[in-house]
Each structure stands twice: as C-alpha cells, then as structure tokens.
Design an enzyme around this catalytic site. Sequence first.
Site, PDB file in Angstrom:
ATOM      1  N   ASP A   1      10.883   5.716   2.247  1.00  0.00           N
ATOM      2  CA  ASP A   1      10.323   6.360   1.040  1.00  0.00           C
ATOM      3  C   ASP A   1      10.138   7.862   1.277  1.00  0.00           C
ATOM      4  O   ASP A   1      10.486   8.691   0.440  1.00  0.00           O
ATOM      5  CB  ASP A   1       8.942   5.760   0.715  1.00  0.00           C
ATOM      6  CG  ASP A   1       9.034   4.574  -0.244  1.00  0.00           C
ATOM      7  OD1 ASP A   1      10.113   4.339  -0.806  1.00  0.00           O
ATOM      8  OD2 ASP A   1       7.996   3.893  -0.429  1.00  0.00           O
TER       9      ASP A   1
ATOM     10  N   THR B   1      -2.137  12.348   3.532  1.00  0.00           N
ATOM     11  CA  THR B   1      -1.314  12.754   4.679  1.00  0.00           C
ATOM     12  C   THR B   1       0.116  12.221   4.528  1.00  0.00           C
ATOM     13  O   THR B   1       1.048  12.759   5.125  1.00  0.00           O
ATOM     14  CB  THR B   1      -1.913  12.282   6.026  1.00  0.00           C
ATOM     15  OG1 THR B   1      -2.127  10.878   5.966  1.00  0.00           O
ATOM     16  CG2 THR B   1      -3.210  12.978   6.342  1.00  0.00           C
ATOM     17  N   PHE B   2       0.290  11.186   3.721  1.00  0.00           N
ATOM     18  CA  PHE B   2       1.636  10.678   3.422  1.00  0.00           C
ATOM     19  C   PHE B   2       2.438  11.785   2.733  1.00  0.00           C
ATOM     20  O   PHE B   2       3.587  12.060   3.086  1.00  0.00           O
ATOM     21  CB  PHE B   2       1.512   9.434   2.519  1.00  0.00           C
ATOM     22  CG  PHE B   2       2.766   8.632   2.347  1.00  0.00           C
ATOM     23  CD1 PHE B   2       3.808   9.091   1.560  1.00  0.00           C
ATOM     24  CD2 PHE B   2       2.910   7.398   2.973  1.00  0.00           C
ATOM     25  CE1 PHE B   2       4.965   8.332   1.389  1.00  0.00           C
ATOM     26  CE2 PHE B   2       4.055   6.634   2.823  1.00  0.00           C
ATOM     27  CZ  PHE B   2       5.084   7.103   2.012  1.00  0.00           C
TER      28      PHE B   2
ATOM     29  N   GLU C   1      -7.633   4.002   9.894  1.00  0.00           N
ATOM     30  CA  GLU C   1      -6.756   5.147   9.568  1.00  0.00           C
ATOM     31  C   GLU C   1      -5.305   4.698   9.384  1.00  0.00           C
ATOM     32  O   GLU C   1      -4.824   3.809  10.069  1.00  0.00           O
ATOM     33  CB  GLU C   1      -6.832   6.222  10.659  1.00  0.00           C
ATOM     34  CG  GLU C   1      -8.222   6.762  10.918  1.00  0.00           C
ATOM     35  CD  GLU C   1      -8.895   7.401   9.699  1.00  0.00           C
ATOM     36  OE1 GLU C   1      -8.252   7.548   8.652  1.00  0.00           O
ATOM     37  OE2 GLU C   1     -10.081   7.732   9.808  1.00  0.00           O
ATOM     38  N   GLY C   2      -4.625   5.386   8.487  1.00  0.00           N
ATOM     39  CA  GLY C   2      -3.255   5.013   8.119  1.00  0.00           C
ATOM     40  C   GLY C   2      -2.198   5.635   9.021  1.00  0.00           C
ATOM     41  O   GLY C   2      -2.485   6.428   9.934  1.00  0.00           O
ATOM     42  N   PHE C   3      -0.970   5.284   8.716  1.00  0.00           N
ATOM     43  CA  PHE C   3       0.199   5.653   9.511  1.00  0.00           C
ATOM     44  C   PHE C   3       0.352   7.166   9.675  1.00  0.00           C
ATOM     45  O   PHE C   3       0.585   7.682  10.770  1.00  0.00           O
ATOM     46  CB  PHE C   3       1.431   5.080   8.791  1.00  0.00           C
ATOM     47  CG  PHE C   3       2.727   5.231   9.517  1.00  0.00           C
ATOM     48  CD1 PHE C   3       2.888   4.773  10.812  1.00  0.00           C
ATOM     49  CD2 PHE C   3       3.827   5.807   8.887  1.00  0.00           C
ATOM     50  CE1 PHE C   3       4.108   4.882  11.473  1.00  0.00           C
ATOM     51  CE2 PHE C   3       5.044   5.923   9.534  1.00  0.00           C
ATOM     52  CZ  PHE C   3       5.180   5.463  10.826  1.00  0.00           C
ATOM     53  N   ASN C   4       0.194   7.900   8.588  1.00  0.00           N
ATOM     54  CA  ASN C   4       0.484   9.337   8.653  1.00  0.00           C
ATOM     55  C   ASN C   4      -0.652  10.144   9.236  1.00  0.00           C
ATOM     56  O   ASN C   4      -0.425  11.218   9.795  1.00  0.00           O
ATOM     57  CB  ASN C   4       0.907   9.842   7.275  1.00  0.00           C
ATOM     58  CG  ASN C   4       2.262   9.274   6.942  1.00  0.00           C
ATOM     59  OD1 ASN C   4       3.270   9.657   7.531  1.00  0.00           O
ATOM     60  ND2 ASN C   4       2.290   8.289   6.049  1.00  0.00           N
TER      61      ASN C   4
ATOM     62  N   LEU D   1       3.178   8.894  -5.233  1.00  0.00           N
ATOM     63  CA  LEU D   1       2.008   8.592  -6.066  1.00  0.00           C
ATOM     64  C   LEU D   1       1.113   7.623  -5.306  1.00  0.00           C
ATOM     65  O   LEU D   1       1.363   6.424  -5.273  1.00  0.00           O
ATOM     66  CB  LEU D   1       2.498   7.977  -7.388  1.00  0.00           C
ATOM     67  CG  LEU D   1       1.477   7.761  -8.488  1.00  0.00           C
ATOM     68  CD1 LEU D   1       0.787   9.067  -8.876  1.00  0.00           C
ATOM     69  CD2 LEU D   1       2.149   7.155  -9.722  1.00  0.00           C
ATOM     70  N   ARG D   2       0.092   8.171  -4.669  1.00  0.00           N
ATOM     71  CA  ARG D   2      -0.820   7.346  -3.855  1.00  0.00           C
ATOM     72  C   ARG D   2      -1.813   6.682  -4.788  1.00  0.00           C
ATOM     73  O   ARG D   2      -2.392   7.343  -5.683  1.00  0.00           O
ATOM     74  CB  ARG D   2      -1.518   8.269  -2.849  1.00  0.00           C
ATOM     75  CG  ARG D   2      -2.468   7.599  -1.906  1.00  0.00           C
ATOM     76  CD  ARG D   2      -1.744   6.892  -0.772  1.00  0.00           C
ATOM     77  NE  ARG D   2      -2.636   6.764   0.370  1.00  0.00           N
ATOM     78  CZ  ARG D   2      -3.551   5.794   0.475  1.00  0.00           C
ATOM     79  NH1 ARG D   2      -3.662   4.877  -0.470  1.00  0.00           N
ATOM     80  NH2 ARG D   2      -4.334   5.759   1.555  1.00  0.00           N
TER      81      ARG D   2
END
Length: 442
Positions: free
Chosen positions: A384, A401-402, A66-69, A306-307
């Site tokens: 960012d 979620t970013f 899982e990512g940061f956000n 832009l993911r």
Amino acid sequence: MACTVFYIVAIYFSSTCSFGVFFLSIFAAFAAVKSENVFSAGHTSTAPIAAAKDLRYLLYDVNPPEGFNLRRDVYIRMASLVKTLRKEGGDWVLVLPPWGRLYHWQSSDIDQTRIPWGEFFSITSLQANVPVVEYEEFIAENGGPFIDQVLVLQNYAEGWTDGKWEEKIDERPCFDKLMYSKDKQGYYRGWFWGYEETRARNVTCVSAQGHASIMAPVLQRNYTVTSVMLDRAETLLHDVYAGKDYWDTRRSMVFAKHLRLIGDEFRAKYLNSTDDRDLTAYREDWTRMKAKPGSAKGGPYLGVHLRRKDFIWGHREDVPSLKGAVKTILNLMKKHMLEKVFIATDADGEELKELKAMLPRMVRFEPPREDLELLKDGGVAIIDQWICSHARFFIGTSVSTFSFRIHEEREILGFDPKTTYNRFCGDAEKECEQPTHWKIVY
Ligand SMILES: C[C@@H]1O[C@H](OP(=O)(O)OP(=O)(O)OC[C@H]2O[C@@H](n3cnc4c(=O)[nH]c(N)nc43)[C@H](O)[C@@H]2O)[C@@H](O)[C@H](O)[C@@H]1O
C-alpha cells in the site's frame, strides 16, 4: 466464475479474467525473489561479523501497542546508537527484533509472530548502513537464546525538574508493572517476540531522558556483558531528527524486493504506472540512489492514505468523516486531472462499503486469503505504501507515521514536495496545518 480464485482484487477491474494470468506470474516472481533474498540475507550478513572479536549485541523492543511504522522510526534511533557505539570503538551489532503480535495486524488465523525482517526489508541494504543480524542468527552466534541484560527504559517518575528538560539517565526502581518474571532457575521470562525459549539473565529498570546515544557510555562502561536489550526503546529520542544520519538509515530501509515487485506489477496493470514513464527509477543500491528533487513525475493517479480505526474512535478533530474525505479526493482528482485514485486504508468492513458506494472508481490492493498468508498484514501495508509513494499526487492522514513513511519514500524517489506533504483536514478543523517538509540530506 473461474477468475474468482485469483489473487489480488482491484475493485476497479474486478470482473476481468485475464488478471489471473498476471497474478500467477507475480506469484512466481514473488517465490523466486523471496527464496533468493532469504538465502543471501542469511549468508552475507553473518560471516564477517561472526569472526569478529569481542562482539557485542544490542537488542531492543518497543511498547506493545505501537504500530509498524512507529517501530520503523525506533529502528532509526537504535541504528544511530549502534553507530555511536561503534565510533567509540565497540564492536556492536544491532539485532533486528522479529515482527509480530502487533495490535493493528488483525487478520485472524494467520500466524503473524516471529517474522524476520528479511520478509519485509532488504537485509543487504540495512547492512550497508549498520551491522545487523536477524534474531535467529543472534541465537545461533550467541550459543543459545539467552540475553545477558535487559534494561527496561522508563521516564522519570518526577517528570522534568524545575520544568527544565535535561538529558539524564539513572538506574531506578521499576515504576510500572514489570513484564518479566523469574523462573525456577532464576532466569527472566518475558514476551521476547514469541520465542518462549528465550530468557534473560538480568533485568534492570533505567530512567532515561534524552537522545538515543545517551545510552552509549552506559553500555560501554556499566553493562559490559555481550548482549544487552533495551526494552521500551521508544523512550529514547532521535539523535538528530531528519539529519544525514537519520536519512542514511531511512534510505537503507529498502522494502524487500518481492513486495516492491508486486507493487510495481499492480501499478502497471491497474494504474497505468511504470517507472520509465513516471520517472521513478529505483536503484537497488540505496547508497547510489540520489534522485533530483522534483525529477519524479509519478503515475497518473491520486494516492491516498486514509487512516481510520483508532484514529476515529478518539473523535479527533484532524481526521475527516468519510464524506469529507471523499469530497477532498474528488476535488483533488479534478484539480490534478487524474482519473484514478488508489486508496490505502485500515477502514473496517462497514466503512469500506460506505467508501466504495461513494467512490466506485477507487482502486485498492486487497489480496485474497492465500496471498495474505504469504504477505501478512505487514507486507500488504508495505505494498500500500509503495503504491501511494509512486502516485502523481499524494494526500495522507494527520500525524500518522504510516503517512510519514510515505512522505519519506516520495522524498527518496525525488517528488516535488508540493505533491507529497498534504493531509486531509477534519470536517470542522479551523487551522489545518499541512505536514512539515523534511528535506532529504545526503
Ligand atoms: C494512535 C496511534 O497510531 C499509530 O499509528 P500510525 O502512526 O498511523 O501508523 P503505524 O504505526 O503504522 O500503525 C498503524 C497500523 O495500522 C495498519 N494500517 C493503517 N493504515 C493502513 C493502510 O492504509 N493500509 C494497510 N494495509 N494497513 C494500514 C498497519 O498495520 C499499520 O502499521 C500507532 O503506531 C500507535 O500504536 C497508535 O495506535
């Protein structure tokens, strides 16, 4: 050329030497704020807590990919659980899981493990919502790197009974391969955020289906030891998504001041954006930050998230091609009479080249190596997000979620929801539903 040694590259202005002076001043501010921040974090947060009696520590970790956000989202759930435990009379403190080894943080040769929360967030602000300590403070207070009990959360192997969802929780055999192994002394070793010396005294699997606070009675009655860690904490749901408690915790997740400063200086220099002109004044004390909806004007630029990467590898319908994204960006710039566009993206080198060729005017925050070592991938992601959060109009990527965290930041700053809850549509997407407006609750 002398200016090539300077730090952050704004594509738009990359050939101007005077930027070097700007970046040096940023660097000085960064160093000053950062050392102050780290010092005060360590001292203000522990004193009253260490003195308390029968203190109990809640630790947690999240599924490694899982990512940061998404992890920021799980923090909100855990803060809610600690509030419930405290309301019920327990003297609980939330231990902040060090950042690191995240799949998306791909800058090579930079040590990105054991990163304390103070590098990314204001600890004083988190403290004003719920008692928290950094992991190393926990080790110091706890008298060593031992966690009494790890509860590995898992779903129910059998799924929902009779197709009905109900809250439940039971000790069950572990049905996934356990990520912990017993050493010769009988302690459990595991990842533990890269702290090899950390060990657990006991590891148990628990099937849990429900909201975060479903754990409260279990932690008060069944596991009465001092420190309990919930692994795979994302298994638990929000107690109340987007309610007052959610927003209190979310508002308390104030980005570390040195990162906000770098973002602000970048806005001023490359995007002609300042808080005074853009009506985005920020209060250090989040409990007093109550911007009127629609009061923020934002800087004269389009903010874009832009993911790419794993969002395009799956050929998802709701993610546009680069060409499709650029078409949307140009239309929005024209519609909102904006001459500048700031792009936050995780696009790889090839895609970035393509994007720049199609959109030579775009502005990006691209720190050179020596800055990246200080900021780390997490710091760059926050800057960012901060810059996107101050744009006059923002467009993000579906279900990222970013992008969601940018929506929330803009909600806190007081933007009109019409300028925030927008997303790109896939090139062939038929029904392009736009993101939900989660109104801030005070
Ligand atoms: C498919 C899923 O997507 C979920 O990602 P999603 O919600 O977008 O958002 P995050 O949970 O933040 O994970 C995406 C990560 O990719 C990097 N990243 C993405 N976009 C940007 C950007 O514009 N600028 C910078 N600097 N970095 C970016 C950053 O490290 C970020 O934490 C993941 O949490 C899940 O693990 C899974 O991969």
